[in-house]
Design a protein around this motif. Structure first.
Motif, PDB file in Angstrom:
ATOM      1  N   LEU A 602       0.825  -1.211   0.000  1.00 47.81           N
ATOM      2  CA  LEU A 602       0.000   0.000   0.000  1.00 47.81           C
ATOM      3  C   LEU A 602       0.857   1.257   0.000  1.00 47.81           C
ATOM      4  O   LEU A 602       0.405   2.314  -0.414  1.00 47.81           O
ATOM      5  CB  LEU A 602      -0.925   0.008   1.223  1.00 47.81           C
ATOM      6  CG  LEU A 602      -2.139  -0.901   1.144  1.00 47.81           C
ATOM      7  CD1 LEU A 602      -2.911  -0.838   2.434  1.00 47.81           C
ATOM      8  CD2 LEU A 602      -3.036  -0.497  -0.017  1.00 47.81           C
ATOM      9  N   VAL A 608      -2.161  -1.184  -6.992  1.00 48.52           N
ATOM     10  CA  VAL A 608      -3.434  -1.586  -6.408  1.00 48.52           C
ATOM     11  C   VAL A 608      -3.279  -3.016  -5.919  1.00 48.52           C
ATOM     12  O   VAL A 608      -2.708  -3.856  -6.623  1.00 48.52           O
ATOM     13  CB  VAL A 608      -4.570  -1.480  -7.442  1.00 48.52           C
ATOM     14  CG1 VAL A 608      -5.819  -2.194  -6.956  1.00 48.52           C
ATOM     15  CG2 VAL A 608      -4.875  -0.030  -7.749  1.00 48.52           C
ATOM     16  N   VAL A 609      -3.747  -3.266  -4.695  1.00 52.04           N
ATOM     17  CA  VAL A 609      -3.670  -4.616  -4.141  1.00 52.04           C
ATOM     18  C   VAL A 609      -5.060  -5.234  -4.222  1.00 52.04           C
ATOM     19  O   VAL A 609      -6.007  -4.708  -3.653  1.00 52.04           O
ATOM     20  CB  VAL A 609      -3.187  -4.589  -2.680  1.00 52.04           C
ATOM     21  CG1 VAL A 609      -3.136  -6.002  -2.137  1.00 52.04           C
ATOM     22  CG2 VAL A 609      -1.834  -3.930  -2.589  1.00 52.04           C
ATOM     23  N   ALA A 610      -5.172  -6.341  -4.949  1.00 55.44           N
ATOM     24  CA  ALA A 610      -6.470  -6.988  -5.115  1.00 55.44           C
ATOM     25  C   ALA A 610      -6.462  -8.324  -4.397  1.00 55.44           C
ATOM     26  O   ALA A 610      -5.643  -9.192  -4.692  1.00 55.44           O
ATOM     27  CB  ALA A 610      -6.776  -7.184  -6.601  1.00 55.44           C
TER      28      ALA A 610
ATOM     29  N   GLU B 578      -8.166   4.098  -0.106  1.00 55.04           N
ATOM     30  CA  GLU B 578      -7.687   4.007   1.273  1.00 55.04           C
ATOM     31  C   GLU B 578      -6.625   5.049   1.555  1.00 55.04           C
ATOM     32  O   GLU B 578      -5.770   5.322   0.718  1.00 55.04           O
ATOM     33  CB  GLU B 578      -7.090   2.618   1.530  1.00 55.04           C
ATOM     34  CG  GLU B 578      -8.093   1.515   1.364  1.00 55.04           C
ATOM     35  CD  GLU B 578      -7.582   0.197   1.906  1.00 55.04           C
ATOM     36  OE1 GLU B 578      -6.753   0.219   2.820  1.00 55.04           O
ATOM     37  OE2 GLU B 578      -8.029  -0.838   1.396  1.00 55.04           O
ATOM     38  N   ALA B 610     -10.217  -4.602  -4.215  1.00 53.80           N
ATOM     39  CA  ALA B 610      -8.999  -3.933  -4.656  1.00 53.80           C
ATOM     40  C   ALA B 610      -8.803  -2.656  -3.841  1.00 53.80           C
ATOM     41  O   ALA B 610      -9.652  -1.770  -3.832  1.00 53.80           O
ATOM     42  CB  ALA B 610      -9.088  -3.598  -6.146  1.00 53.80           C
ATOM     43  N   SER B 611      -7.689  -2.590  -3.146  1.00 53.55           N
ATOM     44  CA  SER B 611      -7.377  -1.402  -2.347  1.00 53.55           C
ATOM     45  C   SER B 611      -6.610  -0.419  -3.207  1.00 53.55           C
ATOM     46  O   SER B 611      -5.558  -0.758  -3.745  1.00 53.55           O
ATOM     47  CB  SER B 611      -6.519  -1.784  -1.149  1.00 53.55           C
ATOM     48  OG  SER B 611      -7.130  -2.802  -0.413  1.00 53.55           O
ATOM     49  N   VAL B 612      -7.131   0.810  -3.319  1.00 52.02           N
ATOM     50  CA  VAL B 612      -6.423   1.848  -4.055  1.00 52.02           C
ATOM     51  C   VAL B 612      -5.859   2.814  -3.034  1.00 52.02           C
ATOM     52  O   VAL B 612      -6.595   3.596  -2.442  1.00 52.02           O
ATOM     53  CB  VAL B 612      -7.361   2.585  -5.026  1.00 52.02           C
ATOM     54  CG1 VAL B 612      -6.573   3.606  -5.832  1.00 52.02           C
ATOM     55  CG2 VAL B 612      -8.048   1.600  -5.943  1.00 52.02           C
ATOM     56  N   PRO B 613      -4.568   2.727  -2.764  1.00 49.93           N
ATOM     57  CA  PRO B 613      -4.020   3.538  -1.673  1.00 49.93           C
ATOM     58  C   PRO B 613      -3.797   4.986  -2.080  1.00 49.93           C
ATOM     59  O   PRO B 613      -3.488   5.289  -3.232  1.00 49.93           O
ATOM     60  CB  PRO B 613      -2.678   2.851  -1.386  1.00 49.93           C
ATOM     61  CG  PRO B 613      -2.297   2.200  -2.666  1.00 49.93           C
ATOM     62  CD  PRO B 613      -3.559   1.853  -3.378  1.00 49.93           C
ATOM     63  N   TRP B 614      -3.997   5.866  -1.118  1.00 52.07           N
ATOM     64  CA  TRP B 614      -3.632   7.271  -1.257  1.00 52.07           C
ATOM     65  C   TRP B 614      -2.590   7.526  -0.184  1.00 52.07           C
ATOM     66  O   TRP B 614      -2.893   7.536   0.991  1.00 52.07           O
ATOM     67  CB  TRP B 614      -4.827   8.204  -1.086  1.00 52.07           C
ATOM     68  CG  TRP B 614      -4.413   9.641  -1.144  1.00 52.07           C
ATOM     69  CD1 TRP B 614      -3.983  10.401  -0.115  1.00 52.07           C
ATOM     70  CD2 TRP B 614      -4.364  10.464  -2.298  1.00 52.07           C
ATOM     71  NE1 TRP B 614      -3.660  11.648  -0.542  1.00 52.07           N
ATOM     72  CE2 TRP B 614      -3.879  11.727  -1.899  1.00 52.07           C
ATOM     73  CE3 TRP B 614      -4.672  10.269  -3.654  1.00 52.07           C
ATOM     74  CZ2 TRP B 614      -3.700  12.776  -2.784  1.00 52.07           C
ATOM     75  CZ3 TRP B 614      -4.505  11.320  -4.528  1.00 52.07           C
ATOM     76  CH2 TRP B 614      -4.020  12.559  -4.100  1.00 52.07           C
TER      77      TRP B 614
END
Ligand code: K
Ligand code: K
Ligand code: K
Ligand code: K
Ligand code: K
Ligand code: K
Lengths: 642, 642
Positions: A602, A608-610, B578, B610-614
């Motif tokens: 992250l 992107v982590v899926a 996120e 799917a985590s899209v980090p900020w």
């Protein structure tokens, strides 16, 4: 009607320890000094009546509730509000610590086996109270009414019988009346000069503990039935009247029956000799019950029990109030935002545990001594009182600036006068409390308040920095720019169904590039995997990353970063196959390295982590509970690659 | 050479309490019964020599190390190995509890201020030992050598001086020799009949505590320098010889100097009268030092200090051994697999904390009484000894079945005889220990071992069920089948940069369908968001989900499930924006609802999260530490939507 019992325990329970503190403070200057105690009772009563009258204005002006924090914030600004909030948070902790310690004092006075174990017993009571509140067993007003009215009945009966026997001349002296009280060094001349005046002020400041609990009513207006402000005002008046009557009567009777109550029993003399080592000093209320019902010893136990129970209930009210205030502060960005989520068991639990832990630390630090804890108690309450009254004065002034109706104006001016009197009196008491108690422990409460203030300021600052950073400006296209290509990476630990599904899902998203990646912890094993991979004809190339130190996270991170370096405009999607098991205790058995890897990934921009879950069937015979409403059970489940 | 000090502390420290336990057990039958104690010392020495000889065969046959667990598993099967493992895990806990309690006993004997606080001091020592091990401060053999040789020197010097003075006839009696020991009720006739025989057996079982520590050497073979088995065998022989000499000498000298050592000082009489209340019973070794160096009182303190230190070092060895055994058990699927990851600080920490917690609970439960703890100690050691010897006998029999070389066969037969003698003796001692100590506390150790056995069985079962479920069979296409379409859902809480990026990334994956979804917690707010969304022309439709109960998780779950119902062959990818903050304490400030939602979504089949980090910039002035090698710091960071 039912709101009275809910708030009564906190407000009325103070009469179980405030008179005692007045007497033992005066006793520092010897037995004769104690004679002025009824006058200190009258002074406390005056302050109490003034504060109650002032708060009746507050609850009328702020019918929505919100209490001192809202009044101070609205009229004096955020920092004043935050000072009040800090004071009230500390006040809740001390309500628990003081009330439980006092309750245990009554219990130990009646049950000799508890003596010398007061601190442990008090911590035990705090633990029990937290467990009750963690279990969510809220007593309704109806249930609470029984011990509250029982306590009021017990104290009332004691007072009436004592006053009647006093009138008839048959009221016996209490047991402790036989003692002489020796003044402490420096006070041999009694209450004379500056030293004497200072001690009188100190005794008054201790007596002001009788006011603690009034703030609980004014901060608990949201809990009242409609019409809220009317009910709250009525409750305040009733409680104020009862408290004033009790405190004055108790100090009057203590004087008449010759109660001796000291901090250190070495001050007592029986015919010139020290009292025996096993002498037990009963609380003032218990001593009065013993005298009033002389010949009926069971009444001593009934009054002690009623008082102990009401004190534990007073501590319990803090367990209700603390999470409510925390929630309001979280809403305003002064505490972690998730505390605002009402009805969330997990959030409520955190509040209860924090309150109990701080109270237990205080009880242990001060060895459950009511006298020492009370030095910390009153500061917070009077900071809150004073700023709230100042806010109310400002409130009426602002309202008067625009109001034209003459009847309304006269009402407002009257209210302003009431609150101004309240302000001058509470600020005067605050100064007295600060001056007389600072070195006796009040500084600790002030340090705690300052810590809370700084912490809440820092949290608020963090939230505003974050809000600024994420603010979306339509002209700034950086956050909307579309990556040109998608590079999909499937992490593989073994060849099994979860891996196959992750590859199938990754293929379904039709990435520009797709590859499987594994870490060669054991070279022989990964060579075997590579062979099997090719034999099976899996539709994605398998890349083996070297790991000389048998690490998992670092090689993957390095590889993902190298992709980013090669093609910075690509979006990298890392697909992680995860086991999802039905119970949290099963989850403990699965390797946490996926969770660690996800967390680390992250921090890499443009990745992107899926998570591709593989739902495990529950073991036979064990019921599965994964659907249904939000439960903390399900929430605790973590996900990880096997 | 350096391996001796590492293992010596556990093996040799037993002489600090084993003789004392023999004496106090015999003292139950009165002063004359104690006279037979040297013979019990000889019996213990015989067992010790036999066990050491047997283990010298073991370390030669299993040069790779692995110890009793490996021997039992290889030769007797998994269940026998698991029984040994359970016994050894319990043994490590008791090594800490017994050694620390004994060390504190010596400390309190020399430092009066510690008396009556033994349990608290012992828990404090356990805490210090855990902190040292948590910090990863491993003593090298070189550093450990100092206290070990110091202890051996101190005991050796005491013995030599005492024996020399005994020969010269100048050895004084110890202080306690002046006391008479009164037999306890039922033992008035001394060691006669079945009751007497049983007491002798009990004393012998207590004396067998001198063998604890030998198992540590045999389980620690991997830690030896090469040639491992030769070094381990030599170390065993040396330690065995020293231990035998010490235990026999101590019991002999105790007899000659008239040491009285009882469990309960009310058994002692001085000229017919009970001993004064303040009489302090020093441990046997301290009493001998006092007598041997009569006139040089400082030697009493030196011997006490040397003994206390060696006992704490013995406890420390368990902190090294416990994680090694846990790691081996984890490798074999009997404990959570992450415990196998060597060198992982977090994993090691868990082992240390679990060991310390169990040991502390035992110390508090038994009030740091060595006599009561030792009843639990010996069972585990002898279960391990017995099964290991049985395994070795089986090992030689199997080897003999295939070996043809006559020289080799003779050697093997000799070894089998040695191990057979070891088996018969250790099983006999195990029976004696079980029979004589079962009701005195051994049953607790057996219950603990049974709990460990059942737990490890259950964990192993879980892993095999999971492995079966995820096994990939190429003919089964279900886990490889490609979803037909991809339905992308972007979760939106507010319109800000993280949301915009998530939408851009979702668009980059070119899904068949793309929509943004928000939950209407506050209808006015979401209407406003909808307006703004359209004004900004964000390239994805925004769907507003109703939430009558102000929940977040449930409406999203219901909506995702409804998509799955409508088109079961579609893959649903839920994109969650996120916040990633630099410090874990900042993370606490961000709403955990994303984490909860992700966890819940993982339970819905066919859904990828799917985590899209900020990545947030760190607050100014606070250093950020997010890259670099795997750190527990980074790992603790959780990710969540604001
Ligand atoms: K009050
Ligand atoms: K209060
Ligand atoms: K109160
Ligand atoms: K030993
Ligand atoms: K041991
Ligand atoms: K030992």
């Amino acid at each position: 009607r039912l709101a009275l019992p809910v708030f009564a325990s906190d407000a009325l329970s103070s009469v179980a320890y405030a008179p005692d503190e007045v007497l033992l403070t005066l006793a520092i200057a010897g037995g004769s000094a104690v004679m002025i105690s009824p006058w200190i009772g009258v002074a406390v009563a005056v302050v109490l009546i003034t504060v109650v009258s002032s708060y009746r204005q507050t609850v009328r002006a702020y019918p929505s509730g919100g209490g001192d924090y809202e009044v101070a914030t609205t009229n004096l600004g955020g920092n004043a509000g935050l000072v009040v909030a800090s004071a009230l948070l500390v006040d809740y902790v001390l309500t628990v610590a003081v009330s439980v310690s006092a309750g245990v004092l009554y219990a130990a006075s009646a049950i000799p086996a508890l003596r010398d174990h007061e601190a442990s017993v008090a911590v035990g009571v705090i633990v029990v109270l937290s467990l009750i509140n963690l279990r969510g067993l809220r007593e309704s007003g109806r249930v609470l009414a029984v011990p509250v009215y029982f306590f009021m009945g017990a104290v009332g009966l004691t007072a009436i019988v004592a006053l009647a026997r006093l009138a008839l001349g048959t009221l016996p002296a209490v047991e402790s009346a036989a003692f002489d009280v020796v003044a402490e060094p420096g006070y041999e001349h009694g209450l004379v000069g500056a030293v004497g005046a200072f001690l009188i002020a100190r005794a008054f400041a201790s007596g002001a503990a009788a006011l603690t609990g009034v703030e609980a009513v004014s901060n608990g207006v949201p809990a009242f039935k409609k019409p809220k402000s009317k009910n709250a005002a009525t409750t305040l008046a009733l409680l104020g009247g009862i408290a004033v009557t009790m405190i004055v009567t108790i100090l009057f009777l203590a004087n008449k029956t010759g109660v001796r109550y000291v901090d250190d029993v070495s001050q007592l003399r029986l015919n010139g000799a020290p009292v025996p080592a096993d002498y037990v000093q009963h609380p003032v209320l218990s001593q009065l019950a013993e005298a009033a019902f002389a010949g009926v010893p069971v009444m001593f136990y009934i009054v002690s029990a009623a008082t102990g129970v009401i004190l534990f209930l007073a501590a319990n009210t803090a367990f209700n109030g603390f999470p409510i205030l925390s929630s309001i502060l979280a809403r305003d960005g002064y505490l972690p935002r998730q505390l605002h989520t009402r009805g969330d068991r997990l959030v409520l639990s955190n509040g209860i545990i924090i309150l109990a832990a701080f109270a237990a630390v205080l009880v242990l630090s001060f060895d459950a001594s009511v006298t020492r804890l009370i030095q910390l108690y009153i500061v917070g309450v009077f900071v809150s009182f004073t700023l709230s009254q100042l806010g109310m004065v400002r409130h009426w002034s602002k309202a008067l600036a625009t109001e034209v109706d003459q009847v309304e104006r006269r009402r407002m001016m009257r209210s302003r006068v009431v609150n101004s009197i309240g302000l001058s009196l509470t600020s005067a008491v605050l100064v007295i409390v600060l001056v007389t108690k600072f070195t006796h422990g009040a500084w600790i409460a002030i340090v705690l308040m300052a810590c809370m203030f700084v912490l809440m300021k820092a949290i608020s600052h963090h939230y505003s920095v974050v809000a600024e950073q994420v603010r979306y400006v339509p002209t700034d296209e950086s956050s909307r720019s579309l990556p040109s290509r998608v590079h999909a990476v499937v992490l593989v630990a073994r060849i099994h169904k979860p891996t196959m599904r992750a590859i199938a899902y990754a293929r379904a998203t039709r990435p520009s590039e797709l590859e499987a990646v594994t870490v060669a912890v054991d070279p022989a094993e990964s060579a075997q995997m590579l062979r099997e991979w090719e034999e099976l004809g899996i539709p994605a190339p398998l890349r083996v990353l070297d790991s000389p130190y048998r690490e998992i996270t670092r090689p993957v991170m390095q590889y993902v970063r190298s992709i980013r370096r090669r093609s910075p405009r690509d979006l990298v999607v890392v697909f992680i196959p995860e086991y999802v098991v039905a119970h949290w205790w099963e989850q403990v058995l699965h390797n946490q390295s996926a969770l660690r890897l996800k967390t680390r990934l992250l921090f890499v921009p443009g990745v992107v982590v899926a998570s591709v879950p593989w739902q495990m069937a529950a073991a036979p015979g064990v019921p599965t509970k994964i659907s249904g409403p939000v439960t903390t059970h399900g929430d605790r489940q973590r996900n990880a690659r096997a």
